[in-house]
Design an enzyme around this catalytic site. Sequence first.
Site, PDB file in Angstrom:
ATOM      1  CB  CYS A 133      -0.937   0.042   1.115  1.00 46.53           C
ATOM      2  SG  CYS A 133      -2.170   1.195   1.087  1.00 46.53           S
ATOM      3  CG  HIS A 162      -3.640  -3.582   3.378  1.00 48.16           C
ATOM      4  ND1 HIS A 162      -2.394  -2.885   4.094  1.00 48.16           N
ATOM      5  CD2 HIS A 162      -4.457  -2.592   2.824  1.00 48.16           C
ATOM      6  CE1 HIS A 162      -2.465  -1.523   3.665  1.00 48.16           C
ATOM      7  NE2 HIS A 162      -3.690  -1.386   3.116  1.00 48.16           N
ATOM      8  CD  GLU A 208      -1.114  -5.594   5.780  1.00 43.33           C
ATOM      9  OE1 GLU A 208      -0.914  -6.082   4.553  1.00 43.33           O
ATOM     10  OE2 GLU A 208      -1.299  -4.310   5.776  1.00 43.33           O
TER      11      GLU A 208
END
Lengths: 294, 809
Positions: A97, A256, A258
């Site tokens: 990002c 993302h 994660e």
Amino acid sequence: MSKTSVLILRAAGINCDEETAHAFRLAGADRVDPIHINAFIQGRRRLSEYDVLVLSGGFSYGDDLSGGKVLANEMQSKLMEDVETFIGDGKLILGICNGFQVLVKMGLLPRTEPGGRRQEATVFYNDSGKFECRWVYLRRNPDSPCVFTRDMPETIYIPVANGEGKVMLASEEVRTRLGPGGHIALQYINPPWAGAGVAAREITAVPAGMAAEGTAGADDGEATGETPYPWSPNGSVDAIAGICDATGRIFGLMPHPERYTHPTHHPRWTREGCREPDGLHIFRNAVNHVRGAQ
Amino acid sequence: MTFEADDTVETFALLKATDDEMTQLSRDGMLALNLEEMRSIRRHFSALGRDPTDVEMETLAQTWSEHCKHKVFNGVIDYVSGRNTERIDNLFARTIRKATEDIRRAKGQNDHCVSVFVDNAGIIEFDDDYHLVFKVETHNHPSALDPYGGANTGIGGVIRDPLGTGLGGKPIFNTDVFCFAPPDFPYGKLPEGVLHPKRVFKGVVAGVRDYGNRMGIPTVNGAIMFDERYLGNPLVYCGTAAIIPVDRCEKSAEPGDLVVTIGGRTGRDGIHGATFSSIELTDASESTATQAVQIGNPIEEKKVLDVLMQARDRGLYRNITDCGAGGFSSAIGEMGQDTGAEVHLEKAPLKYGGLKPWEIFLSESQERMILAVPPDQIDALRELCASEDVEASVIGEFTGDRRLRVTHRPDAAGSRITVADLDMEFLHQGVPRIVRTARWDPPDHPEPPTAGRPGAAQSLVRLLSSWNVASKEWVVRQYDHEVQGGSVLKPLQGARNDGPGDAAIVRPVLSSDRGVIVANGINPSYGDIDPYWMAASAIDEALRQVTCVGGRIDRTALLDNFCWGNPDKPDRLAALVRAAKACYDVAVAYGTPFISGKDSFYNEFSDGERTIAIPPTLLISAICVMDDVRKAVSMDVKAPGNSIYLVGRTRDELGGSRYYGMLGFVGRNVPTVDAAAGSGTMNRLHEAIAQGLVAACHDCSEGGIAVAAAEMAFAGGFGMALDLDAVPRDPDADRDDTVLFSESNSRFVVEVPRGREDDFEASMQGIPFGRAGTVTGEERFLVRGLGGDEIVSTELSTLKEAWQRPLRW
């Protein structure tokens, strides 16, 4: 097995450092250090201590000027020599990002020529004109040299959250080099229900708690030529979601990974059951690559 | 870069002032002090034989403001209802606080409260390592003048509350609730000095978005209400929860500790915020009061958060609080309440030059925290802050003389100039208590005629398309609800990730499956009939939503947030008394303690000709600890063939409902709460969910059974067939529209997996329930009425489109 050391670089406004560190720990990294950039600029710490450099998500310096631009300038002017050495040593760099925006604006992505410093792309304001948070289906490019997406399922489902995620290229010439080089590691694709009515078509609905692990088959998105908004959420050229450099060791993406490292991250886990989280692959690939390379 | 202050200090000529002159002084200076309060101040200074300085006067005004002192709730109220008059000495202590005290006593060993009402936010237990901190605030007046800036600093401000609780909590989510006038309000009817509600709406959403997203705090939950009476005073509720290590909840300041300001610099933004929010708005406010709105900088606050968490864990400070209303004056004044403090104003870093001493001391500039730092830790703190480019400045020290002494730079002779010297006792306890009268006259709103009402299907579509019910996806997607990586149940749910979830769940500790549930209950329409039942319903709604996703009410705590009109008007105050009484009764019956709260009065707008008062609005926010998030349930139907149950009794309670509102009526029968029955229902439903007997669960609120069931169907992408005859109901709920649209409390629509019906029914014995339908494979929503006729047969796509269209901006 060799130890894996991961640096999560912190800076003013970076705000995904903790969950990104957690993802690397889940993936088996031996040492994960979230450290402020000042420690490296002032020489208190060295990039060379680490195997993986991670620029995580957030709003570095408020994204004043534009997304990631100030941090990119800071790294270029104060840490570029160390970064080049780091790359030259065959180590890994991941930008997520805001971190992707930084890598692009530093000229490290797509970096179609190894060692090149020219900025060949940018990441601009979304076509929708606003920040948006939603889950997106991605197609992995099996022909990409990208280390981070190796051996992943062809379709990946993770969330995106940004106001400036539109990848634009400096020229048509850059664009023609991206394909053959396998630089486009990830592209947005339509969800399985695109074009259907309201119904949960193709979704094998499984009541909460009664699903066998991973029985539902909703994640069979289809790659089509055109991916319209909102499935391609920002209007990127060629629906680009993630780019790697020519070596595949520098990789950045707007979504993302994660944020999909636990089964209950999936937006429909209560209806489709719990399964292996897609995002975790990317971090495992990084850790495994370091282990194999050493 | 440093800037020089303007040294001018003036005195208020109070000792010789007449009553009229004092009233004038208060009004001209935007002090919001009434005559009685001005007289108290004059008495105090007469005894000292001198006039107060502007620094002293402003400090007293901010500290004594309604915003800071809660004089209405803590004062004396003569409550007149019919022929009875009841004297209520401290409404807060006798309702909200008493509820918590009684509940904690009754729960004994199972009491999960850690800190209530005393700190900047409430604290409850989470696990062995962490406690949970929660606070909701309002930023209404600033948002009326500057929607973006007001909401921006609203969220920025409430984030600093948990950060300033104990020794500092780490924020884990935000929740936001807004009340606006309808976005299609005619421009031509807009009063002078009022921004159009669509502009207010967009500005507020953008303000919350830009601060929350930049801070990296997920906004996971919220609500938006629409009513024309919010035209002059939009309401902006912002809430933040945090986790805090169990051994970091105690704080103190010792004589000799240094007063340290950390973070943002002090400027002229946010002058008179506390007093400004303690008076009514007028058509002139936009030009006279804009300096009361602060200018936010989320990245500064993120930097402060980053260093504070490290400083906390290293034990570098002993006390912390945020600079909110009143700025340094209230932060230092409160922290030094038991010790005393001396402040050296010229040491405060300024944004620009020219601020007078009183402006420095009162400014509410954002992103500033005050710490009490032991002298032997100051070097370590300075070094830590410098390493991450955060400014930290010693601006004084805590003394032992219980005085608040403010000094400015030394004069030519080298001695410091004292600009304020106040007795802490007078500052904090000297405000005179006011006796107010509250008068309750029950309103009488006619019921709508039964003839000529639209059909059930048409009504359902219109309700789904109403501003209050319609999808808020346009707003929700602009908030990052995934950051921090703890999302479990998102605000949007279902087959296409676009159904309206009840409560949100996050996992704040990423290595654990323990979760936090957050929900909100609010429905100002019921207050048009009786604020007592409005408050009761808000509590019930918040607890229903917690229950829906798998939470349990005995692990839940509540926040109360009252937004009211002018409390000097007896009808407004009576509404407050009734709502507060319901808070006591219902919270105690459910066993859910209040841990913190806030009140905002004077939400009235006047343009000289007419006054627009907001409807009394109570937001109840619930927070609940969930042991295993993998037991969570979402609201979307899961599979054809599953059974649909209605749990809880439906009564003829359409008063204040969205259905009556659509017909242009208020009505009489407001939804009541039978908390004994309600807690039985919620506890059993919790057990059923924990046993895996529930595939989906959604609570009945606005629009009743019809809206709840339709939302479940189109969120899940499967049809539904309902039979109203199987809905458990009172005998007088004998009309189709009553059963479909009544908003009786403590009710749920529950989907039970095929084959588990007997187990579910066994688990619900003694609770009103009925097997009222099935999930179907067709894309239609079908309802059979009480007479056996099919009264709704509508395509899911029609319903969903009706619901999504209004706010698809």
